[in-house]
Scaffold this active site. Structure first.
Site, PDB file in Angstrom:
ATOM      1  N   ASN A   8       0.877  -1.170   0.000  1.00 11.60           N
ATOM      2  CA  ASN A   8       0.000   0.000   0.000  1.00 11.60           C
ATOM      3  C   ASN A   8       0.916   1.222   0.000  1.00 11.60           C
ATOM      4  O   ASN A   8       1.441   1.611   1.037  1.00 11.60           O
ATOM      5  CB  ASN A   8      -0.895  -0.035   1.245  1.00 11.60           C
ATOM      6  CG  ASN A   8      -1.913   1.088   1.253  1.00 11.60           C
ATOM      7  OD1 ASN A   8      -1.910   1.936   0.351  1.00 11.60           O
ATOM      8  ND2 ASN A   8      -2.767   1.105   2.256  1.00 11.60           N
ATOM      9  N   ARG A  91      -2.520  -2.208  -3.478  1.00 10.96           N
ATOM     10  CA  ARG A  91      -3.747  -1.470  -3.248  1.00 10.96           C
ATOM     11  C   ARG A  91      -3.715  -0.224  -4.139  1.00 10.96           C
ATOM     12  O   ARG A  91      -2.774   0.559  -4.081  1.00 10.96           O
ATOM     13  CB  ARG A  91      -3.808  -1.048  -1.786  1.00 10.96           C
ATOM     14  CG  ARG A  91      -5.042  -0.302  -1.502  1.00 10.96           C
ATOM     15  CD  ARG A  91      -5.173  -0.002  -0.055  1.00 10.96           C
ATOM     16  NE  ARG A  91      -6.542   0.396   0.158  1.00 10.96           N
ATOM     17  CZ  ARG A  91      -7.093   0.541   1.321  1.00 10.96           C
ATOM     18  NH1 ARG A  91      -6.404   0.295   2.388  1.00 10.96           N
ATOM     19  NH2 ARG A  91      -8.332   0.910   1.415  1.00 10.96           N
ATOM     20  N   HIS A 180     -13.437   2.294  -0.044  1.00  7.17           N
ATOM     21  CA  HIS A 180     -13.465   1.210   0.959  1.00  7.17           C
ATOM     22  C   HIS A 180     -13.990  -0.085   0.319  1.00  7.17           C
ATOM     23  O   HIS A 180     -14.489  -0.961   1.006  1.00  7.17           O
ATOM     24  CB  HIS A 180     -14.389   1.535   2.162  1.00  7.17           C
ATOM     25  CG  HIS A 180     -13.909   2.645   3.023  1.00  7.17           C
ATOM     26  ND1 HIS A 180     -14.777   3.508   3.648  1.00  7.17           N
ATOM     27  CD2 HIS A 180     -12.665   3.026   3.379  1.00  7.17           C
ATOM     28  CE1 HIS A 180     -14.077   4.387   4.346  1.00  7.17           C
ATOM     29  NE2 HIS A 180     -12.801   4.128   4.195  1.00  7.17           N
ATOM     30  N   ARG A 242     -13.953  14.779   7.689  1.00 11.50           N
ATOM     31  CA  ARG A 242     -14.652  15.109   6.437  1.00 11.50           C
ATOM     32  C   ARG A 242     -16.125  15.407   6.711  1.00 11.50           C
ATOM     33  O   ARG A 242     -16.751  14.747   7.553  1.00 11.50           O
ATOM     34  CB  ARG A 242     -14.574  13.943   5.450  1.00 11.50           C
ATOM     35  CG  ARG A 242     -13.202  13.641   4.936  1.00 11.50           C
ATOM     36  CD  ARG A 242     -13.303  12.575   3.843  1.00 11.50           C
ATOM     37  NE  ARG A 242     -11.997  12.070   3.451  1.00 11.50           N
ATOM     38  CZ  ARG A 242     -11.676  10.771   3.463  1.00 11.50           C
ATOM     39  NH1 ARG A 242     -12.545   9.852   3.829  1.00 11.50           N
ATOM     40  NH2 ARG A 242     -10.482  10.405   3.074  1.00 11.50           N
ATOM     41  N   GLU A 387      -8.405  -5.933   4.890  1.00 10.57           N
ATOM     42  CA  GLU A 387      -8.221  -5.557   3.489  1.00 10.57           C
ATOM     43  C   GLU A 387      -7.000  -6.242   2.880  1.00 10.57           C
ATOM     44  O   GLU A 387      -7.019  -6.605   1.705  1.00 10.57           O
ATOM     45  CB  GLU A 387      -8.117  -4.033   3.376  1.00 10.57           C
ATOM     46  CG  GLU A 387      -9.472  -3.386   3.641  1.00 10.57           C
ATOM     47  CD  GLU A 387      -9.395  -1.913   3.983  1.00 10.57           C
ATOM     48  OE1 GLU A 387      -9.491  -1.117   3.057  1.00 10.57           O
ATOM     49  OE2 GLU A 387      -9.241  -1.577   5.171  1.00 10.57           O
TER      50      GLU A 387
END
Ligand code: ADP
Length: 400
Positions: A8, A91, A180, A242, A387
């Protein structure tokens, strides 16, 4: 031993994990930080001692070479040589409209990731650096790109389309993508297994990935029907920092009133809003609950707004799918924060949910558990996301 290396890559960091694909166990994981600045490598073999080293890593390629060095090190390594790495899974944030699933990395795939850089301007260039670094360091090892947006590609056009002029969609690929995706895909698959409904085209699941970034998604037969994030991860739930969905007219209004540039208004919505912006306390749910217990009104408001937003998505997705069989909580908040789960699950009996509030309060943190009562028509469960394992599985199925 067949292992898959999961990468990642960020612009100055690179997280990695080495997974034994036959046992699905993590052999080692770690992080390269401050790439291009000075460089620090962290390496943690499973069951072994943590190793840290300041080493110069001017580029991602040198970072990868250092990672391969520790993984194969005589003393602290977990594999004999690089040939034990059967494949590398990357990723990648944005696959744009072209990638409906993970893909073997070749020139065409790289060009397609480059093409959608405007849609993922911060992440895609960094993800590409990780891919190119691994290709240079391991030219004979197959690489797979796993896209965070691929999960959302099964949405119908009426779901992903924004009601903007049609040319905006055609010319700039402005549509809902969702993020996601790897997490929603993973926990949806696991939930289907727990329900014993593999292969059932009608199983309806709502997955709530609640962390620092949060999104809700729903699926029928394991295929995404809708998801709360949009063209970017800003849409949907209010998150750590956010704002989530707001009246879009607020943007030009604030730019005018506060004399903000495009960049400044973007920062206001992405970094200064959400739980942090409302509470003025923190973006971390643990801090918010502590402040709420002391009577902090704005921390209380932030948590109430968050729970309400999740509830709205669950309700609307149940309507969209004409029902729901299972609701899954996952990620940092979903797996650990019983108090937030309790707020969300209040007054949801109309949907056929009989939530076990007592069990929820005493449930161990971060562990798989069913939180609905046996009589509940809708099963509610906590399923820890993974993940990296999802990327490893996809990588193995494509490359090996
Ligand atoms: P990210 O979106 O960065 O991957 P995570 O899924 O790791 O985030 O979630 C991180 C968030 O989870 C933290 O900001 C914190 O709010 C929340 N969290 C973690 N542990 C707990 C806990 N024990 N109780 C409440 N909230 C927690």
């Amino acid at each position: 031993m067949r292992t898959v290396l999961i990468i990642n890559a960020g612009s100055s960091s690179l997280k990695y994990q080495l997974i034994d694909i036959d046992t699905e166990s993590v052999l080692a994981k770690g992080l390269c930080e401050r790439i291009g600045i000075d460089g620090k490598l962290t390496y943690q073999p499973t069951g072994g001692e943590k190793f840290q080293q300041e080493s110069p890593m001017p580029t991602h390629q040198q970072a990868i070479e250092l990672v391969l060095g520790v993984l194969t090190d005589e003393k602290i390594g977990v594999i004999k040589d690089m040939a034990d790495v059967a494949a590398v899974g990357h990723r990648v944030l944005h696959g744009g409209p072209n990638f409906t699933a993970s893909a073997l990395v070749d020139e065409k795939c790289i060009a397609a990731i480059e093409e959608v850089i405007p849609l993922g301007p911060l992440h895609n260039p960094a993800n590409l650096m990780g891919i190119n670094a691994c290709r240079a360091a391991m030219p004979n090892t197959p690489q797979v790109a796993v896209f965070d947006t691929a999960w959302g590609m099964s949405m119908a056009q009426k779901t992903f389309q924004y009601a903007l002029p049609y040319e905006v969609y055609e010319k700039y690929s402005v549509r809902r993508y969702g993020f996601h995706g790897t997490s929603h895909m993973f926990v949806t698959g696991e939930a289907i297994k727990r329900l014993g409904r593999e292969g059932d085209p009608n199983v309806k699941i709502i997955t709530c990935h609640l962390g620092n970034g949060s999104s809700v998604s729903c699926s029928i037969g394991g295929k995404c029907v809708d998801t709360s994030m949009g063209l970017t991860p800003l849409e949907g739930l209010p998150m750590g920092t956010r704002c989530g969905s707001i009246d879009p007219a607020i943007v030009p209004f604030l730019m005018d009133k506060m004399n903000l540039s495009i960049k400044e208004v973007d920062t206001l919505m992405n970094k200064k809003s959400g739980m942090l912006g409302i509470s003025g306390v923190s973006s971390d749910f643990r801090d918010l609950w502590a402040a709420r217990k002391e009577g902090n009104a704005r921390a209380t408001l932030a948590l109430d707004m968050f729970a309400l937003a999740v509830k709205r998505y669950i309700g609307s997705y149940a309507a969209e799918m004409n029902g729901v069989d299972c609701i899954v909580f996952t990620a940092g908040v979903g797996e650990n924060d019983a108090a937030t789960r309790e707020l969300i699950m209040q007054d949801m009996d109309f949907l056929g949910i009989d939530f076990d509030f007592e069990l929820n309060r005493t449930a161990p943190r971060g562990e798989e558990i069913v939180l609905s009562k046996p009589s509940s028509r809708v099963k509610v469960m906590v399923l820890p996301t993974n993940e990296e394992l999802a990327i490893a599985r996809d990588t193995a199925s494509i490359a090996l």
